[in-house]
Write an enzyme that holds these catalytic residues in place. Sequence first.
Site, PDB file in Angstrom:
ATOM      1  N   GLU A 171      30.866 -67.377 -19.432  1.00  0.00           N
ATOM      2  CA  GLU A 171      32.254 -66.936 -19.552  1.00  0.00           C
ATOM      3  C   GLU A 171      32.298 -65.517 -18.995  1.00  0.00           C
ATOM      4  O   GLU A 171      31.456 -64.690 -19.344  1.00  0.00           O
ATOM      5  CB  GLU A 171      32.706 -66.921 -21.019  1.00  0.00           C
ATOM      6  N   ARG A 187      17.607 -70.385 -27.198  1.00  0.00           N
ATOM      7  CA  ARG A 187      17.972 -69.197 -26.437  1.00  0.00           C
ATOM      8  C   ARG A 187      16.861 -68.176 -26.550  1.00  0.00           C
ATOM      9  O   ARG A 187      16.034 -68.211 -27.457  1.00  0.00           O
ATOM     10  CB  ARG A 187      19.290 -68.635 -26.947  1.00  0.00           C
ATOM     11  N   LYS A 209      26.391 -60.601 -26.786  1.00  0.00           N
ATOM     12  CA  LYS A 209      27.342 -60.013 -25.843  1.00  0.00           C
ATOM     13  C   LYS A 209      28.389 -59.190 -26.600  1.00  0.00           C
ATOM     14  O   LYS A 209      28.844 -58.159 -26.135  1.00  0.00           O
ATOM     15  CB  LYS A 209      28.020 -61.141 -25.062  1.00  0.00           C
TER      16      LYS A 209
END
Length: 565
Positions: free
Chosen positions: A38, A264, A274
Amino acid sequence: MTSPETAVPASDFVRDTVRRDNEQGTYGGRVQTRFPPEPNGYLHIGHAKAITVDFGVAEDFDGTCKLRFDDTNPQTEDEEYVASIIEDIRWLGYTPDEIVYASDYFEQLYAWAEQLVERGLAYVDEQDSETISAQRGGYGQPGIESPFRDTAPEENLRKLRAMRAGEFPDGSRVLRARIDMQHENMQLRDPIMYRIRRGHHHRTGDAWCLYPTYDWAHGQSDALEGVTHSLCTLEFESHRPLYNWFLQQLPLPGDTPKQLEFARLELTHTVTSKRRLAKLVHDGLVDGWDDPRMPTISGLRRRGYPAAAIRDFCRYVGVNRTNSRPGIELLESFVRRELNRTAQRRMAVIRPLKLVITNWPTRPDGSPVVEYFAVVNNPENEADGTREVAFSGELYIEREDFAEVPPPKYFRLSPGREVRLRGAYFVTATEVVKDEDGTVTEVRCTYDPQTRGGTAADGRKVKSTMHWVSAQHAVDATAVLYDRLFSAEAPGAATGEPLDDLNTDSREVLTGCKVEAALADTAPGQVVQFERLGYFAHDPRTPMLFHRTVGLRDEWAAIQKRQGK
RNA sequence: UGGGGUAUGGUGUAAUUGGCAGCACGAGUGAUUCUGGUUCACUUAGUCAAGGUUCGAGUCCUUGUACCCCAACCA
């Protein structure tokens, strides 16, 4: 290839799955992946793993990998992020087969949504978000069906079109998939497909006031592009049944993509959220997304981390389903491995101490003699050649390379001791000059003309070789030493909220450093090794500013530590 | 509380699918070295627990334990 091939696993469960699909002809031997960020922030080291997996798998099976921006939320997204993401991926060494956007599919998604509505598989809910959330129930608790759940399809269609036409305020209505409010998997309790959200979208502008959610957009985008293996992180595992449900309901153009989840990447001393990184930037605790303290790709790049080292590291930690947090030391070891091969050596002193050679000869006019020595740029790579370094009677050495009272096992300069100045001469310290505080301001020494080039004619040895710069020829520079951004293990760095474990004093700026003139020719962005001090990256924007990339392995520090210092 | 996942030295990751638990990072010792770097040699330490099947279990079965994810109109 710098990676230790011996230790890198030949396969992983993702590649095993792809291989099996190929053998069974599931996708006709076709392999297509995608990297779907994104555009709401800069990429960080965690994304680097996803990138190496997505692009790496495609590469290994001779397939394709597109970069797709998952731009379904206009409130958080921006072109700046799009540009940085593209740059970072390229810098890491990957070339997307195509760059696409989820927003390219808004029209198709909407058409499909109308189809679901017509078939009674989706409905417009007019309740507010708190009510919907409460009705969803809890773990082990049943859900409650919305009063709008059984609205007739024609009525829902009319409402959906009115929603699209902009007749309702933000947040007043949503389109929900009609699945099962009693499902044990919360994701299947009539999830939201569309919400009304008026915000300027970075690509579609104000064309829409209706935006699809991740779940409604993602799998459909995969299918439209012909993705075969949709690789994502573990937290999307519970979304997989929903991913599959949508795909089953729709008239897909081709094969049904398969979602595979892997763990991850997290690192000790590193924030990989983020949200939290954005907070550091917006609160001004760092100088921007590419601040060299940041674990962003752009921050690491500016700090001098080679792309190859990041790639090798990601490949080395592997693809797995186990949550883990490798030590930052492992990443740094890959950085050193790469830099040791590629970085040119330079002499530099970041905390200068003047060293005067009292028996250095002078010219007839009284000025000191200057000699030049050829020094190898990189002993690991002969092709890098040599450079000329000026030497004279006044030099700078590293402050910590002199000890008036040498501790045990200290091999460097101290009164009466002889050491080698790299590539030049042996010198013996004779005298110490101090200021009124007792701080050493200058060391005086004598040199032995019989040791020219650093080798004694009589074959005697010294225990230490020190780096130096000529005071007359030195260039002033600034070096920035970085501590790790986080002083502790950063508990909850990935998910946690607080930033109180942040070490905001994680940067030491040293002005007045002395570097050899040859360094002034260093290209911005280039990383060189300051001998014995570490690897330093020349800042791409500021002349004579150097960021310490990583330090060298330091045995002397280990000795001091053992001595309980 | 329901569902879904994962457990191998301090850390990360392998083990030909039931056959000698290996590699790397870290740590330690020594050697080499015109960088206390590099390089080389050696050492250190592990199958979550308890049962079971088997000639043989990290791997299969049973029962536990721990940790992670899921109840945004974020992705």
